[in-house]
Design an enzyme around this catalytic site. Structure first.
Site, PDB file in Angstrom:
ATOM      1  N   VAL A 113       0.825  -1.210   0.000  1.00  0.00           N
ATOM      2  CA  VAL A 113       0.000   0.000   0.000  1.00  0.00           C
ATOM      3  C   VAL A 113       0.858   1.259   0.000  1.00  0.00           C
ATOM      4  O   VAL A 113       0.482   2.281  -0.592  1.00  0.00           O
ATOM      5  CB  VAL A 113      -0.989  -0.009   1.180  1.00  0.00           C
ATOM      6  CG1 VAL A 113      -0.287   0.168   2.524  1.00  0.00           C
ATOM      7  CG2 VAL A 113      -2.065   1.050   0.987  1.00  0.00           C
ATOM      8  N   GLU A 159      -7.493  -2.164   6.091  1.00  0.00           N
ATOM      9  CA  GLU A 159      -7.389  -2.780   7.419  1.00  0.00           C
ATOM     10  C   GLU A 159      -6.247  -3.785   7.452  1.00  0.00           C
ATOM     11  O   GLU A 159      -5.728  -4.202   6.424  1.00  0.00           O
ATOM     12  CB  GLU A 159      -8.700  -3.457   7.793  1.00  0.00           C
ATOM     13  CG  GLU A 159      -9.354  -4.296   6.693  1.00  0.00           C
ATOM     14  CD  GLU A 159      -8.552  -5.491   6.207  1.00  0.00           C
ATOM     15  OE1 GLU A 159      -7.915  -6.139   7.062  1.00  0.00           O
ATOM     16  OE2 GLU A 159      -8.547  -5.783   5.010  1.00  0.00           O
ATOM     17  N   GLY A 166      -5.742  -6.946   1.128  1.00  0.00           N
ATOM     18  CA  GLY A 166      -6.185  -6.063   2.202  1.00  0.00           C
ATOM     19  C   GLY A 166      -5.295  -4.836   2.269  1.00  0.00           C
ATOM     20  O   GLY A 166      -4.794  -4.362   1.243  1.00  0.00           O
ATOM     21  N   GLU A 167      -5.125  -4.311   3.473  1.00  0.00           N
ATOM     22  CA  GLU A 167      -4.308  -3.131   3.785  1.00  0.00           C
ATOM     23  C   GLU A 167      -4.640  -1.905   2.941  1.00  0.00           C
ATOM     24  O   GLU A 167      -3.840  -0.975   2.828  1.00  0.00           O
ATOM     25  CB  GLU A 167      -2.812  -3.450   3.717  1.00  0.00           C
ATOM     26  CG  GLU A 167      -2.223  -3.749   2.361  1.00  0.00           C
ATOM     27  CD  GLU A 167      -0.769  -4.192   2.417  1.00  0.00           C
ATOM     28  OE1 GLU A 167       0.034  -3.733   1.566  1.00  0.00           O
ATOM     29  OE2 GLU A 167      -0.413  -5.000   3.307  1.00  0.00           O
ATOM     30  N   GLY A 168      -5.821  -1.876   2.316  1.00  0.00           N
ATOM     31  CA  GLY A 168      -6.223  -0.724   1.515  1.00  0.00           C
ATOM     32  C   GLY A 168      -5.641  -0.694   0.126  1.00  0.00           C
ATOM     33  O   GLY A 168      -5.800   0.296  -0.596  1.00  0.00           O
TER      34      GLY A 168
END
Length: 340
Positions: free
Chosen positions: A107, A165, A307-309
């Site tokens: 990210v 997240e 994930g992690e945006g």
């Protein structure tokens, strides 16, 4: 943002949901009119046109801009992870937060490409929320306070908020929320997440089934579903989505876990996500079905499941491109091109 005084923490959240503003319809109409004047066939830019019009409505101006996009990543730990529902140990959550801080996660790189800020919120990583199989994840006061903490994602006044997240075990929590909200069988909502297969996947399914059974009798209240089956990052993201709506800031949702937070608000009000975009559809099997229930069409479909945006951050490029075309293209009159 209006604040209500109440003896019950959730009443304040319900008051905010009941007073959510809508878009500026005059700005939407002006943006749509401009799209009709740009030097292209009507509808030729497809969804890019709708993106520009939607953001115009939330920003209240015919020519919207995104100059301060922010990716907010909320990280939390979960007691249910101790049941072996993930192939990764719980300590990976803290290790990944350190990687974000060091600028070395995926990210970080995507944010750099599109000029987005990255904020990482540590939600008491040393204190896992209780195991949802046997105990509520949060009390009402804790859940409301965590939602309020998530509202801090708007403190830097972003003009586009992307949510992400991190939390080992949180696809289990998300699946439990969807199972609680939408019913069906646990297997319908449980997927591999970070790579659960075989016995690990079976434990995950059983954890979701047992957690929702424990919460039965409270599943008609979305906020109760959130506090009983969710986790701190899910509650915080729900608060961030709500705060963005109150400030008319468009939101880009990332993957399966982020949409669990969104689903709670959507279950409270069918228009609660009108300011939201689905950044992408992930490889988690149930994510596409969830987006359909939420009435959201993903901007990207790249088979991602990190994930992690990351998917939300990647969609910033699509959104910025939509606005650049909207603002920078010539009209038929300016270009001297004959209109149809």
């Amino acid at each position: 943002m209006p604040r209500a005084v109440s003896g019950l923490p959730f009443d304040d959240i319900r008051n905010l949901v009941a007073t959510m503003p809508g878009p500026d319809e005059a700005a939407r109409a002006a943006a749509a009119a401009r799209q009709g004047e740009l030097v292209k066939p009507p509808g030729a830019l497809g969804r890019l046109e709708a993106i520009a019009i939607d953001i115009a409505g939330w920003q209240g101006r015919a020519i919207p801009v995104v100059n301060r996009p922010t990716v907010a990543v909320f990280a939390a730990t979960h007691g249910v992870a101790s049941r072996g529902v993930s192939p990764y140990p719980p300590e990976v959550t803290k290790q990944m937060v350190a990687t974000f801080t060091a600028g070395k996660a995926a990210v970080n790189q995507i944010c750099g490409v599109f000029g987005a800020g990255l904020r990482v919120f540590d939600l008491a990583l040393d204190l896992p929320s209780p195991d949802i199989v046997v105990e509520d994840a949060l009390t009402e006061a804790e859940c409301a306070a965590t939602m309020a903490f998530g509202m801090e994602a708007l403190a830097g006044e972003p003009d586009l908020l992307c949510l992400g997240e991190m939390g080992i075990g949180n696809t289990t929590v998300a699946a439990a929320i969807f199972h609680g909200l939408y019913g069906g069988q646990a297997e319908e909502w449980v997927g591999p997440g970070t790579g659960s297969t075989g016995e690990t996947l079976a434990r995950k399914v059983e954890a979701v089934r047992a957690a929702v059974a424990r919460a039965s009798g409270h599943l008609d209240d979305p906020l109760e579903v959130l506090r009983k089956l969710g986790g701190r990052e899910v509650a915080a993201m729900a608060g961030a989505i709500l705060a963005a709506r109150m400030q008319r800031v468009p939101v880009v949702l990332d993957g399966y876990v982020v949409t669990a937070a969104a689903a709670v608000l959507r279950a409270m009000d069918e228009h609660a996500l009108d300011h939201c975009f689905a950044g992408h559809v992930s490889a988690e099997p149930a994510h596409r079905r969830v987006l359909e229930r939420l009435g959201l069409e993903p901007l990207l479909d790249l088979g991602m499941r990190l994930g992690e945006g990351s998917g939300a951050a990647l969609s910033i490029g699509v959104i910025k491109s939509a606005l650049a075309c909207h603002s920078g293209m010539a009209t038929f009159a300016e270009a001297g091109v004959a209109d149809a």
